[in-house]
Enzyme design. Structure first.
Site, mmCIF file in Angstrom:
data_model
loop_
_atom_site.group_PDB
_atom_site.id
_atom_site.type_symbol
_atom_site.label_atom_id
_atom_site.label_comp_id
_atom_site.label_asym_id
_atom_site.label_seq_id
_atom_site.Cartn_x
_atom_site.Cartn_y
_atom_site.Cartn_z
ATOM 1 N N ASP A 14 -5.654 -2.200 -39.477
ATOM 2 C CA ASP A 14 -6.275 -3.695 -39.714
ATOM 3 C C ASP A 14 -7.164 -3.982 -38.553
ATOM 4 O O ASP A 14 -6.983 -3.903 -37.546
ATOM 5 C CB ASP A 14 -5.026 -4.558 -40.177
ATOM 6 N N GLY A 45 -5.635 -11.049 -41.499
ATOM 7 C CA GLY A 45 -3.974 -10.766 -41.850
ATOM 8 C C GLY A 45 -3.765 -11.082 -40.161
ATOM 9 O O GLY A 45 -4.385 -11.763 -39.407
ATOM 10 N N TYR A 68 -17.949 -11.679 -52.610
ATOM 11 C CA TYR A 68 -16.691 -10.791 -52.971
ATOM 12 C C TYR A 68 -16.817 -9.988 -54.208
ATOM 13 O O TYR A 68 -16.377 -8.958 -54.187
ATOM 14 C CB TYR A 68 -15.589 -12.151 -53.175
ATOM 15 N N TYR A 100 -17.257 8.927 -55.774
ATOM 16 C CA TYR A 100 -16.465 10.191 -54.939
ATOM 17 C C TYR A 100 -15.522 10.722 -55.841
ATOM 18 O O TYR A 100 -15.094 11.998 -55.725
ATOM 19 C CB TYR A 100 -15.648 9.394 -53.955
HETATM 20 P P1 NAD Z 1 -5.207 -10.851 -47.019
HETATM 21 O O1 NAD Z 1 -6.351 -11.499 -46.416
HETATM 22 O O2 NAD Z 1 -3.779 -11.206 -46.682
HETATM 23 O O3 NAD Z 1 -5.100 -9.089 -46.487
HETATM 24 C C1 NAD Z 1 -6.269 -8.435 -46.286
HETATM 25 C C2 NAD Z 1 -6.177 -7.549 -45.069
HETATM 26 O O4 NAD Z 1 -7.426 -6.889 -44.812
HETATM 27 C C3 NAD Z 1 -6.031 -8.508 -43.747
HETATM 28 O O5 NAD Z 1 -4.937 -8.206 -42.773
HETATM 29 C C4 NAD Z 1 -7.477 -8.251 -43.037
HETATM 30 O O6 NAD Z 1 -7.337 -8.591 -41.621
HETATM 31 C C5 NAD Z 1 -7.547 -6.982 -43.399
HETATM 32 N N1 NAD Z 1 -9.144 -6.723 -43.230
HETATM 33 C C6 NAD Z 1 -10.206 -7.522 -43.763
HETATM 34 N N2 NAD Z 1 -11.233 -6.858 -43.449
HETATM 35 C C7 NAD Z 1 -11.111 -5.770 -42.547
HETATM 36 C C8 NAD Z 1 -12.013 -4.568 -42.308
HETATM 37 N N3 NAD Z 1 -13.147 -4.616 -42.136
HETATM 38 N N4 NAD Z 1 -11.189 -3.628 -41.529
HETATM 39 C C9 NAD Z 1 -9.902 -3.807 -41.407
HETATM 40 N N5 NAD Z 1 -9.216 -4.512 -41.919
HETATM 41 C C10 NAD Z 1 -9.759 -5.485 -42.755
HETATM 42 O O7 NAD Z 1 -5.498 -10.463 -48.575
HETATM 43 P P2 NAD Z 1 -4.356 -9.901 -49.686
HETATM 44 O O8 NAD Z 1 -4.212 -10.951 -50.832
HETATM 45 O O9 NAD Z 1 -3.353 -9.117 -48.976
HETATM 46 O O10 NAD Z 1 -5.501 -8.793 -50.318
HETATM 47 C C11 NAD Z 1 -5.424 -7.488 -50.212
HETATM 48 C C12 NAD Z 1 -6.371 -6.677 -51.130
HETATM 49 O O11 NAD Z 1 -5.954 -6.883 -52.563
HETATM 50 C C13 NAD Z 1 -7.759 -7.188 -50.991
HETATM 51 O O12 NAD Z 1 -8.532 -6.005 -51.231
HETATM 52 C C14 NAD Z 1 -7.980 -8.257 -52.210
HETATM 53 O O13 NAD Z 1 -9.152 -8.229 -52.509
HETATM 54 C C15 NAD Z 1 -7.055 -7.568 -53.110
HETATM 55 N N6 NAD Z 1 -6.747 -8.880 -54.324
HETATM 56 C C16 NAD Z 1 -5.525 -9.527 -53.925
HETATM 57 C C17 NAD Z 1 -5.166 -10.551 -54.829
HETATM 58 C C18 NAD Z 1 -3.951 -11.643 -54.490
HETATM 59 O O14 NAD Z 1 -4.171 -12.362 -55.562
HETATM 60 N N7 NAD Z 1 -3.564 -11.594 -53.575
HETATM 61 C C19 NAD Z 1 -6.104 -10.269 -56.184
HETATM 62 C C20 NAD Z 1 -6.852 -9.529 -56.347
HETATM 63 C C21 NAD Z 1 -7.389 -8.615 -55.231
#
Ligand code: NAD
Ligand code: UDP
Length: 312
Positions: free
Chosen positions: A31, A36, A144, A158
């Site tokens: 991460d 996060g 997004y 892939y």
């Molecule tokens: P979040 O922001 O809490 O977690 C995302 C994590 O990815 C963070 O810890 C961030 O630091 C890390 N990150 C971002 N860019 C990065 C990079 N370039 N390199 C390394 N780490 C990176 O969000 P979340 O809600 O936990 O979402 C996680 C995944 O689930 C995402 O892909 C999101 O699109 C998907 N998602 C979540 C929801 C929801 O309702 N929570 C809904 C649809 C999709």
């Protein structure tokens, strides 16, 4: 197995890390901490089967042998991806590609966290996996939506051209402990506002709908998909649909708060309705969510109370 989880310090990534460790596997959490927090992983400090690597997945890196790659790295709340627009496009393109290359190199299985946002402001309701979506490719949410749609295309490419063993989960609005208190998402905003006695901010008239899934249900669905051989996208979410006004009332009911409701302008391209058709997940994974909104909100209260105290 040795499992790579990108986005491990985030809301869903940290819960997934806990679930995979509970199954007895090793986890390498990766991460860059852009949205996060290491606080989400602090309970794993003494866990010998967990390693953490602070790394931007947009730059190539060498994790050594891994058997499964989960890609949960991406800003996810509208406030975060609007602030980090270009980073969001890059993580869904260069970042996803780097992880797919790792999966190819080590013949690891791959699961990518996609989203209901692939359906945009949907004209089909509820949304099935066959629906191609109704997305504004240049609007404020496009950083997004198009990042996520490009990732899906890359994952399928892939799979088809490089024979990587891939899976795609389309996640619908998920909530629970470890959501960032200030990420601007509706459940984090409403719970924080209600517990502080502040106004609950409804964008627009509150008639737009969402379908909210509690985090433990979502993670169980994702784990079941990870063990299946389905390569096409699968919706994982709670099909009970709520207007945002009903959601605000549920938060007031569960918290016992006397906060009043205030209306704010509706953001551009805010989807007017969203509800997963989970027929495919039921058939394929024998999965259905169990926790209703009131119960899930109650299960989230202690965490949000602690965040508010820590911020005071
Ligand atoms: P979040 O922001 O809490 O977690 C995302 C994590 O990815 C963070 O810890 C961030 O630091 C890390 N990150 C971002 N860019 C990065 C990079 N370039 N390199 C390394 N780490 C990176 O969000 P979340 O809600 O936990 O979402 C996680 C995944 O689930 C995402 O892909 C999101 O699109 C998907 N998602 C979540 C929801 C929801 O309702 N929570 C809904 C649809 C999709
Ligand atoms: N929303 C709201 N008040 C808030 C935050 C969000 O009314 O304080 C609305 C937002 O306009 C959207 C819905 O709640 O219609 C869900 O927003 P969120 O940011 O949680 O996620 P989205 O599903 O839009 O990605």
């Amino acid at each position: 197995m040795r499992v790579l989880i990108a986005g491990a310090a985030g809301f869903l990534g940290s819960h997934l890390t806990d679930a995979i460790l509970k199954e007895g596997h090793q986890v390498l959490g990766v991460d860059n901490l852009c949205t996060g927090s290491v606080a989400n992983l602090s309970h794993l400090k003494a866990e010998p089967r967990f390693e953490f690597c602070q790394q931007d997945i947009c730059s190539p890196f060498e994790p050594k042998q891994v058997d499964y790659v989960f890609n949960f790295a991406s800003p996810a709340s509208p406030a975060d991806y609007t602030r980090l627009g270009i980073e969001t496009l890059m993580v869904g393109s260069a970042g996803t590609r780097n992880l797919l290359e790792i999966a190819k190199k080590y013949r690891a299985k791959f699961l990518h966290a996609s989203t209901s946002e692939c359906y945009g402001d949907p004209e089909q309701h509820p949304q099935t996996e066959e629906y191609w979506g109704h997305v504004n490719p240049i609007g404020p949410r496009s950083v997004y939506d198009e990042s996520k749609r490009f990732s899906e295309a890359l994952v399928m490419a892939y799979h088809r051209y490089e024979k990587v063993d891939t899976r795609l989960v389309r996640i619908f609005n998920t909530y629970g402990p470890r959501l960032q208190m200030n990420d601007g998402r509706v459940i984090s905003n409403f719970l924080t506002q209600a517990l502080r006695g502040d106004e609950l901010t409804i964008y627009g008239d509150g008639s737009q709908t969402r379908s909210f899934c509690y985090v433990s249900d979502e993670i169980e669905g994702i784990l079941r998909l990870s063990r299946s051989d389905e390569h096409a996208p699968v919706n994982i979410g709670n099909p009970t649909e709520w207007t945002i006004l009903e959601c605000a009332k549920a938060v007031l009911r569960v918290t016992g708060s006397k906060s009043i409701i205030a209306h704010r302008p509706l953001p551009q391209d805010d989807p007017s309705q969203r509800q997963p058709d989970i027929g495919k997940a039921i058939r394929l994974l024998k999965w259905e969510p169990k926790i209703d909104l009131d119960t899930g909100l109650k299960l989230s209260l202690d965490y949000f109370r602690a965040c508010i105290e820590a911020a005071a």
